[in-house]
Enzyme design. Structure first.
Site, PDB file in Angstrom:
ATOM      1  N   SER A 297       9.095  25.880  32.936  1.00 24.16           N
ATOM      2  CA  SER A 297       9.980  25.334  33.888  1.00 24.16           C
ATOM      3  C   SER A 297       9.948  25.956  35.172  1.00 24.16           C
ATOM      4  O   SER A 297       9.216  27.175  35.820  1.00 24.16           O
ATOM      5  CB  SER A 297      11.185  25.601  33.705  1.00 24.16           C
ATOM      6  OG  SER A 297      12.155  24.809  34.306  1.00 24.16           O
ATOM      7  N   LYS A 352      12.709  25.186  25.291  1.00 23.34           N
ATOM      8  CA  LYS A 352      12.266  24.218  26.672  1.00 23.34           C
ATOM      9  C   LYS A 352      12.931  22.767  26.503  1.00 23.34           C
ATOM     10  O   LYS A 352      13.691  22.078  27.914  1.00 23.34           O
ATOM     11  CB  LYS A 352      11.303  24.057  27.022  1.00 23.34           C
ATOM     12  CG  LYS A 352      10.503  23.397  27.937  1.00 23.34           C
ATOM     13  CD  LYS A 352      10.887  23.781  28.995  1.00 23.34           C
ATOM     14  CE  LYS A 352      10.722  23.561  31.254  1.00 23.34           C
ATOM     15  NZ  LYS A 352      10.530  21.682  31.220  1.00 23.34           N
ATOM     16  N   HIS A 355      16.628  23.061  27.195  1.00 28.33           N
ATOM     17  CA  HIS A 355      16.875  23.563  28.196  1.00 28.33           C
ATOM     18  C   HIS A 355      16.506  21.674  29.995  1.00 28.33           C
ATOM     19  O   HIS A 355      17.832  21.808  30.597  1.00 28.33           O
ATOM     20  CB  HIS A 355      15.507  24.772  29.008  1.00 28.33           C
ATOM     21  CG  HIS A 355      15.269  24.640  30.790  1.00 28.33           C
ATOM     22  ND1 HIS A 355      14.383  22.953  31.386  1.00 28.33           N
ATOM     23  CD2 HIS A 355      15.390  25.356  31.595  1.00 28.33           C
ATOM     24  CE1 HIS A 355      14.690  23.591  32.603  1.00 28.33           C
ATOM     25  NE2 HIS A 355      15.050  24.544  33.117  1.00 28.33           N
ATOM     26  N   ASN A 356      15.871  20.895  29.053  1.00 27.58           N
ATOM     27  CA  ASN A 356      15.943  19.782  29.891  1.00 27.58           C
ATOM     28  C   ASN A 356      17.303  19.249  29.866  1.00 27.58           C
ATOM     29  O   ASN A 356      17.423  18.459  30.632  1.00 27.58           O
ATOM     30  CB  ASN A 356      14.533  19.037  29.681  1.00 27.58           C
ATOM     31  CG  ASN A 356      13.543  19.625  30.142  1.00 27.58           C
ATOM     32  OD1 ASN A 356      13.420  20.756  30.903  1.00 27.58           O
ATOM     33  ND2 ASN A 356      12.236  18.761  30.518  1.00 27.58           N
ATOM     34  N   GLU A 359      19.430  20.330  32.138  1.00 21.91           N
ATOM     35  CA  GLU A 359      19.074  19.717  33.304  1.00 21.91           C
ATOM     36  C   GLU A 359      19.582  18.708  33.111  1.00 21.91           C
ATOM     37  O   GLU A 359      20.390  17.988  35.217  1.00 21.91           O
ATOM     38  CB  GLU A 359      17.564  19.812  33.369  1.00 21.91           C
ATOM     39  CG  GLU A 359      16.997  18.929  34.125  1.00 21.91           C
ATOM     40  CD  GLU A 359      14.994  19.817  34.015  1.00 21.91           C
ATOM     41  OE1 GLU A 359      14.414  20.408  34.475  1.00 21.91           O
ATOM     42  OE2 GLU A 359      14.493  18.424  34.101  1.00 21.91           O
TER      43      GLU A 359
END
Ligand code: 6PG
Length: 628
Positions: A297, A352, A355-356, A359
């Protein structure tokens, strides 16, 4: 030979270290040191009385050799010979000069070495002594491994071939992220090979042209021929794929496979689906190839200056690439790399993906904040100023870029106002929502942020329906800037609660044993969702896996909840779409309700489908059915 390097020649007694070390030093015209000459008196005494050295005895001696290596390196390259049988000895030896160290491991079978030593005149090594060396030997993963069966001249030739013509790390795919990672690796002194395919008239000499553009790439090797690229790499090879997620990864793997050798490591640094990563891991395992799926990232800038990196797969394969990933990663506030071995299978790509998802929500919340500020009459410069005032209590990378976005002007007018209001997506938010549904975890904010993007996509319909429905903008939006800030902080805590809950539930379900504090830590630098809140969570997760049980956060949520309620109420009254804020408050309502309305759902299910229900007055978990 390029940059200065300490060549450590290692192996068990009798493997020929001194002979090979001396020859190599002679050949390269650099100084030679035999580690055995540097033992302190106490060790010499011990050894000559026939006692074996223990780790404590060795420690001081290894430090002496490590200092010697560092001192020599300041002047020149050198060769140092030392048995260095355990990884921790090698770590001590190369501690402060990891990137300037090359290991050459002289490898042979027990019998081969035993016969060899005992055939030498005046030499005798008891088989017990040799056996004890084999017992503690941990074969190095990052060494040029040389079979001692060859003649010394051949061995030197092979070592030189490996040293001269090989890169230590390969990067496949020179898109924006791939290019930035190449420069990052090269800036950190690694010798890399770079590959980009050739497509007539479309992608021509991409790697070569890229190399010519940046001085740090002067020692990098550029290829558009796959076989040449693979052959330029030291074995076991390390190849990071930076290509589009999806089918492309499988095509690339198939193209690479015929050129790879056992134990090579492939790293997928794209936003791949975690389930696919597991499948690819199994498939490549059956071919003897290691596969590491890693989240990366930070976008272009992060990839260049230090991204957050989330690798998973087999730990031993990770160790082989650890040095590279940890060196190029961003550093946290304690200067530790924002890269950690996450866990097995596709856990790196899973986190990940989450994470997105986090986000998406952080972006959506900021978008809603800006919309509300606009409703309060602020122009983009004023919105930027207001957001800047949030920095002291709610700082984050996304807040910072949003401030810049709102300040950006084009021909004296704010650019942000000229951008078509349709939000794109590349699929990770979609996957996070699917994963939470599959795992039975209520990630309501992520789903809401995703669906907000989908709603935005119906631009024509929105414009049409806007005309058909009355908008109630009669009253003033009654909310203060401080209340907006408090509501924003409130919703962010709920967002992080949900995101980490999803990770924790997946960890339990798949037995990944993920360390939430460590995940929060590698998200404090380099990545898109780095923030002061994330830094607080590193400590919170040391105590609990549920941040809503942390007293400090409970107090904050209690303190800011009234502002969040007021903000959502004001949005509802004024027909302002603020779904993420709405979900945040409703989620807290739901998760703090002692007796939920689910009893009614159960009754309805039993009514029409005889799905049965359990009773509060019977804790045996017995199923009841009523003829309604
Ligand atoms: C990052 C980003 C990065 C990228 C994604 C999200 O951590 O650096 O998450 O991976 O921005 O492609 O993209 P979408 O918004 O297009 O889904």
């Amino acid at each position: 030979m390029g940059k200065k390097t300490v060549f450590f020649v290692m192996g068990v007694s009798g493997s020929g270290k001194s002979t090979i070390g001396k020859l190599l030093a002679q050949d390269l015209n650099i100084p030679f040191f035999d580690g055995d000459d540097f033992h302190p008196e106490s060790n010499i005494k011990k050894m000559s009385s026939g006692q074996p050295l223990n780790d404590d005895d060795r420690q001081g001696w290894l430090l002496v050799l490590s200092n010697l290596a560092t001192k020599e390196l300041a002047k020149n390259s050198c060769v140092i010979v030392c048995s260095a049988l355990k990884q921790k000895y090698r770590d001590t030896l190369s501690n402060s000069i990891k990137n300037e160290t090359k290991w050459i491991y002289l490898s042979g079978a027990f019998q081969q070495i035993y016969d060899r030593v005992n055939s030498r005149k005046n030499h005798f090594m008891p088989s017990d002594l040799l056996k004890s060396q084999f017992d503690i030997l941990e074969e190095p993963k990052e060494a040029i491994t040389i079979n001692i069966g060859l003649e010394p001249e051949e061995i030197i030739k092979n070592i030189k071939k490996e040293l001269m013509h090989t890169s230590e790390f390969g990067l496949f795919g020179l898109g924006v992220m791939g290019k930035s990672l190449c420069r990052n690796l090269a800036n950190n002194g690694f010798k890399i090979s770079m590959f980009n395919r050739h497509v007539d008239k479309v992608e021509v000499d991409v790697a070569k042209n890229f190399k010519a553009q940046f001085s740090e790439l002067s020692t990098a090797a550029a290829f558009d021929d796959l076989a040449d690229f693979v052959n330029s790499l030291q074995q076991p090879r390390r190849i990071m794929l930076m290509v589009n997620a999806g089918k492309t990864i499988d095509y690339v793997i198939e193209d690479l496979l015929p050129h790879l050798s056992e134990n090579d490591v492939l790293i997928d640094g794209g936003n791949s689906n975690y389930k696919k990563t597991k499948e690819r891991f199994e498939y490549l395992k059956s071919k003897g190839i290691h596969f590491i799926g890693t989240g990366v990232s930070g976008g272009e800038e992060g990839a260049l200056k230090g991204p957050s990196i989330m690798p998973s797969g087999e730990f031993s394969a990770y160790q082989n690439i650890q040095k590279y990933l940890e060196t190029i990663a961003a550093k946290d506030q304690n200067n530790l790399p924002c890269c950690t071995y996450v866990g097995t299978e596709g856990s790196g790509h899973f986190i990940k993906m989450v994470h997105n998802g986090i986000e998406y929500v952080e972006m959506q919340l900021l978008a809603e904040v800006c919309t509300i500020l606009e409703e309060l009459g602020q122009n983009p410069d004023e919105i930027a100023d207001t957001l800047a005032s949030f920095k002291s209590t709610a700082d984050s990378y996304l807040l910072e870029i949003t401030i810049s976005i709102f300040r950006k002007k084009e021909n004296n007018d704010w650019l942000v106002k000229k951008i078509l209001d349709k939000a794109g997506n590349k699929g990770t938010g979609n996957w996070t929502t699917i994963a939470s549904a599959e795992l039975g975890v209520p990630s309501t904010l992520i789903a809401s942020a995703l669906f907000s993007r989908y709603i935005s996509f119906y631009k024509d319909e929105r414009v049409q329906l806007h005309k058909l429905f009355k908008q109630d903008k009669s009253s003033e939006v009654n909310v203060s800037i401080n209340e907006v800030l408090e509501a924003y902080q409130f919703a962010r805590i709920i967002n992080h609660y949900q995101g980490f809950k999803l990770i924790n539930e997946a960890s339990n379900k798949f037995s990944w044993n993920l360390n939430l504090s460590e995940i929060a830590r590698i998200w404090t630098g380099g990545c898109i969702i780095k923030s002061s809140l994330m830094q607080d969570l590193v400590l919170v997760f040391k105590e609990t896996t549920n941040i809503l049980t942390n007293q400090k956060l409970i107090d904050i949520v209690n303190q800011y909840r009234p502002a969040a309620k007021k903000l959502v109420a004001q949005c509802v009254l004024n027909d302002i779409a603020a779904p993420a804020f709405g979900e945040a408050i409703q989620f807290l309502n739901g998760i703090t309700t002692q007796y939920a309305s689910a009893n009614i759902i159960q009754a309805q299910r039993d009514y029409f489908g005889a799905h049965t229900y359990q009773r509060l007055d019977d804790d045996s978990l017995k199923s009841y059915h009523t003829k309604w």
